[in-house]
Scaffold this motif. Structure first.
Motif, mmCIF file in Angstrom:
data_model
loop_
_atom_site.group_PDB
_atom_site.id
_atom_site.type_symbol
_atom_site.label_atom_id
_atom_site.label_comp_id
_atom_site.label_asym_id
_atom_site.label_seq_id
_atom_site.Cartn_x
_atom_site.Cartn_y
_atom_site.Cartn_z
ATOM 1 N N UNK A 19 0.955 -1.274 0.558
ATOM 2 C CA UNK A 19 0.044 0.413 0.406
ATOM 3 C C UNK A 19 0.787 1.129 0.286
ATOM 4 N N UNK A 20 2.662 1.340 -0.048
ATOM 5 C CA UNK A 20 3.108 1.822 -0.069
ATOM 6 C C UNK A 20 2.994 2.943 1.657
ATOM 7 N N UNK A 21 2.699 2.225 2.478
ATOM 8 C CA UNK A 21 2.879 2.670 3.876
ATOM 9 C C UNK A 21 3.975 3.177 4.568
ATOM 10 N N UNK A 22 4.507 4.387 4.482
ATOM 11 C CA UNK A 22 5.860 4.584 5.753
ATOM 12 C C UNK A 22 6.825 4.517 4.132
ATOM 13 N N UNK A 23 6.269 3.568 3.049
ATOM 14 C CA UNK A 23 7.754 3.299 2.061
ATOM 15 C C UNK A 23 6.854 3.598 0.551
ATOM 16 N N UNK A 24 8.056 3.130 -0.181
ATOM 17 C CA UNK A 24 7.639 3.211 -1.747
ATOM 18 C C UNK A 24 7.269 2.392 -2.217
ATOM 19 N N UNK A 25 6.006 2.549 -2.768
ATOM 20 C CA UNK A 25 4.711 0.970 -3.225
ATOM 21 C C UNK A 25 5.566 0.295 -3.960
ATOM 22 N N UNK A 26 5.791 -1.260 -3.564
ATOM 23 C CA UNK A 26 6.517 -1.948 -4.245
ATOM 24 C C UNK A 26 6.350 -3.231 -4.163
ATOM 25 N N UNK A 27 5.376 -4.185 -5.562
ATOM 26 C CA UNK A 27 4.122 -4.915 -5.062
ATOM 27 C C UNK A 27 5.260 -6.416 -5.461
ATOM 28 N N UNK A 28 6.309 -6.292 -6.175
ATOM 29 C CA UNK A 28 7.182 -7.609 -5.996
ATOM 30 C C UNK A 28 8.092 -7.454 -4.786
ATOM 31 N N UNK A 29 8.316 -6.452 -3.829
ATOM 32 C CA UNK A 29 8.378 -6.738 -2.429
ATOM 33 C C UNK A 29 7.534 -7.276 -2.034
ATOM 34 N N UNK A 30 7.005 -6.302 -1.855
ATOM 35 C CA UNK A 30 5.167 -7.165 -1.132
ATOM 36 C C UNK A 30 4.942 -8.843 -0.999
#
Length: 794
Positions: free
Chosen positions: A609-620
């Motif tokens: 969701x990009x909460x406190x950090x840049x959104x990155x679905x691969x890392x998610x």
């Protein structure tokens, strides 16, 4: 002196009026506008709205924008002329285009509310913005801010307008502004105080709460009461009632029944139903007044008519027991039902259930009794008696299927709430399993005078004295060592109080001993202390969250991965600290690096969701996989969801992998995953169709009362999918699911009642459940309901 000043002032108004009049006769439009104001407000002359209207009209013809705006107001409000909203709108529009700021504001209002024109939010916003630019009126700035608020405008716009309104002296603006400074308690307090000083009654009441609970200032209960008295004297009805309660019980003020009655009467006569109920109680119990049951009934009835549930409950008591009123069980049931319907009043629901069980004012109906006992037992503030009777229903199979596990669960709840009969039942349950624990429960019940419990205490001492004495000695040893500052003993003693091992459960004593160990830098104690503070947040402990945050932080800084995870949660949700997503991400990450699966999942959520950090679905996805591989069932469930639907450029759809993760999550007890596994087996997706396996997984999910799983169990029993056909069980599971508002189940319950499947045929109940499903858009239920209604109509 004062009379002379007033006389001089009146002379001045008359002179001004005459001066305007002479200029107006010469065609001066500004003078015409001013003269109209004099006629409208009665300044220097008598009020004459017709003359005011005509003068505004005359000035407006000459192009005077202020007069156009005033003329529009006349048409809008019917001042000196008939109401004509389209004319009002057009005049506001003309004046606004000529730059009149009041007209811009009123034009915006017309567009917002559809006054004399169609509603148009874009135009409303446009004209409010223009009005705001040159505005120097406090009320206008306040109302524009309110508009921005209502339409979810930009925070900057809202704050700017409220600040301007406040600077111009508006009483309410500081109070409204305060809500935007919730994380700055001192600033919030100062804003509320300013609003209260300016005379805003709501702010005075709220300022009282600030002083009472120490929000943004030191606790000062005397000042709190003073503010409430100020608010009450200005007509705050709710505050009048509250003051009555403080005076009645002597809470933070000297007890004074005469003043209590004064404030109750004041609020009651103003229509406050709570005060009416309190006043009725005073008449019933002789509190500050002579007992007068007739007046008690009068005030209970007044409050009951306003749907005040406590009054409806009290009125029901009068009808049930024939106090003053003629005994009438039907009316008693009616008012108990109203009280239950109009609030989360657990005791009212308990009484309704009793009526159904014992045929008081209604037909005996054990199923309904069970349903209502369950409602009353599971409310946030439950009825202890309902918990006990619900347990009896499960134990004896009254109105539901027999379920010994659920019976002991609710006996335990009632026992924890000090009900002697329930404590005795829990003692019976543990007698063959843990004699020391059984002994403690029997002692609790015996202390309340329960004869059977006293006999069991004697019996336990005969058969299990050694074990009972061993646990007691263990606690005595812990206490001795803990008092000598032995950190391990302090921790163990705290743990015993936390879980009720060898002693009665007591979170406050647990906190006391955990704190002593925590101050000696024992990390486990710091963590457990934080958890205990979290558990007492609802027990009138306003600073419990802040204390919980403090000790999580201490433990987290000492490297504890569980505390780091919890600290991340505190920052994520703003528990005991200002919400800060960046700090949440930091602490989740610290915990995740130590391999804590829940933290790994939360880091994944932050990336998603990009909460406190840049959104990155691969890392998610990567973090979800880590957490899932480390056994966290929520991560396994969500990873399965992602595999089931696929994510473009992130994760390829793979239904087999989805099933694998659902199953792993299901084995960990996740009911959604268990349900999904059941559906895979029932439908033969990826795996071979296996109805026995499907039934097994639905049953596992249903143990957590999941409505869809309960429904599927009903289907299995109805059609014999993976189990023998059992219509009674099918009906039971449909009903359990229907009570959780699942439309498909509601339809099936209606069908069962309509056709006598697994229960007695009952067309009224069939229609009731069909309607519940129909209201949720269930097409078959809608058709069945129409059919039954047409049959009944004939």
């Amino acid at each position: 002196m004062k009379k002379k000043m007033l006389h001089n002032q009146q002379d001045h108004l008359i002179q001004t009026f005459d001066w305007y009049k002479s200029l107006a006769k010469k065609g001066n439009s500004k003078a015409q506008n001013k003269l109209a104001k004099c006629y409208e407000e009665g300044k220097g002359t008598e009020i004459n709205l017709t003359k005011a209207f005509n003068l505004y009209k005359e000035a407006a013809k000459q192009g005077n924008s202020e007069s156009k705006c005033n003329l529009a107001r006349c048409y809008e409000k019917g001042i000196g002329a008939e109401v004509n909203l389209p004319k009002a709108f057009n005049l506001y529009k003309e004046a606004a285009r000529r730059g009149n700021n009041d007209a811009k504001y009123n034009l915006a209002r017309c567009y917002e509310k559809g006054i004399g024109t169609y509603k148009d939010e874009n135009q409303a916003m446009h004209w409010y913005k223009l009005a705001e630019e040159h505005n120097e009126d406090a009320e206008m700035a306040y109302n524009i801010a309110r508009y921005y608020q209502r339409t979810w405008g930009e925070i900057e716009d809202i704050l700017r307008c409220y600040k301007k309104s406040m600077a111009l002296g508006h009483a309410k603006a500081p109070y409204e502004l305060a809500m935007y400074y919730a994380n700055d308690k001192e600033e919030t307090f100062n804003l509320i105080k300013l609003s209260a000083i300016r005379g805003y009654v709501v702010a005075q009441d709220e300022l009282g709460y600030c002083y009472y609970y120490g929000r943004g200032t030191e606790v000062n209960k005397e000042e709190a009461i003073r503010m409430w008295i100020l608010s009450a004297n200005q007509g705050s009805i709710a505050t009048q009632c509250k003051l009555g309660w403080h005076y009645e019980d002597g809470i933070d003020i000297e007890k004074d029944l005469e003043k209590a009655i004064y404030w109750y009467e004041k609020a009651a006569h103003a229509g406050d139903e709570g005060a009416q109920n309190h006043l009725a109680e005073c008449y019933e119990q002789g509190i500050g007044l002579e007992i007068n049951l007739e007046k008690a009934v009068y005030y209970y009835t007044l409050a009951a008519k306003h749907d005040f549930s406590a009054a409806q409950f009290n009125l029901a008591r009068f009808y049930e027991h024939g106090l003053v009123l003629e005994k009438d069980e039907k009316k008693a049931f009616y008012y108990y039902s109203l009280a239950a319907k109009n609030s989360y009043n657990a005791e009212a629901r308990f009484k309704v259930a009793q009526c159904y069980e014992n045929a008081i004012g209604t037909e005996k109906d054990l199923e309904k009794a069970f349903e209502v006992y369950k409602e009353a037992a599971m409310l946030f503030d439950p009825s202890v008696q309902a918990q006990y009777y619900l347990a009896k229903c499960y134990e004896e199979g009254k109105g539901t299927m027999q379920d010994k596990e659920k019976a002991i669960k609710f006996y335990q709840k009632a026992a924890d709430n000090e009900l002697a009969l329930a404590q005795y039942k829990v003692g019976e349950y543990y007698k063959s399993k843990d004699i020391a624990r059984a002994f403690r429960w029997f002692v609790k019940a015996a202390k309340q005078g329960l004869k059977e419990a006293k006999e069991e205490v004697i019996e336990c001492k005969k058969i299990g004295y050694a074990e009972i004495e061993n646990q007691a000695q263990m606690i005595r040893d812990y206490v001795t060592r803990a008092e000598e500052n032995d950190v391990k003993a302090q921790f163990e003693l705290a743990f015993c109080y936390e879980v009720g091992q060898g002693v009665d459960k007591d979170l406050y004593k647990a906190i006391k001993w955990y704190k002593k160990a925590a101050k000696q830098d024992m990390v486990e104690a710091q963590l457990n202390l934080a958890r205990c503070y979290e558990m007492i947040v609802d027990d009138d402990e306003p600073e419990a969250l802040e204390k919980s945050f403090y000790w999580y932080k201490r433990a987290a800084e000492n490297g504890n991965m569980y505390a780091q995870y919890q600290l991340g949660y505190c920052y994520y949700y703003g528990w005991g600290v200002a919400q800060t997503m960046e700090r949440a991400f930091y602490w989740f990450s610290r915990s995740a690096l130590q391999g804590y699966a829940k933290a790994q999942y939360e880091v994944g959520v932050c990336y998603k969701y990009g909460s406190g950090v840049r959104k990155d679905l691969l890392k998610a996805v990567e973090l979800y996989k880590q957490a899932a591989s480390n056994g966290y069932e929520i991560a396994q469930l969500n990873l399965a969801n992602w595999y089931e639907i696929g994510m473009k450029k992130v994760l390829e759809k793979d239904v087999r992998e989805a099933f694998r993760w659902y199953k792993q999550s299901g084995r960990k007890g996740n009911s959604i995953a268990q349900y999904k596994v059941g559906k895979y087996y029932a439908e033969g997706k990826v795996v071979e169709k296996d109805l026995t396996e499907a039934f097994y997984w639905f049953k596992q999910a249903a143990k957590n009362d999941m409505e869809m799983a309960l429904y599927e169990l009903g289907i299995c029993y109805k059609y014999g999918f993976g189990v023998e056909i059992d219509e009674i069980k099918a009906f039971f599971y449909f009903k359990e699911s229907a009570l959780k508002d699942y439309a498909k189940a509601q339809f099936n319950v209606g069908y069962c009642y309509a056709n006598g499947i697994g229960t007695k045929q009952d067309i009224d109940r069939a229609m009731y459940w069909y309607k519940k499903a129909a209201d949720q858009g269930h097409k078959r239920a809608q058709r069945r309901l129409e059919l039954l209604e047409s049959v009944q109509g004939n």
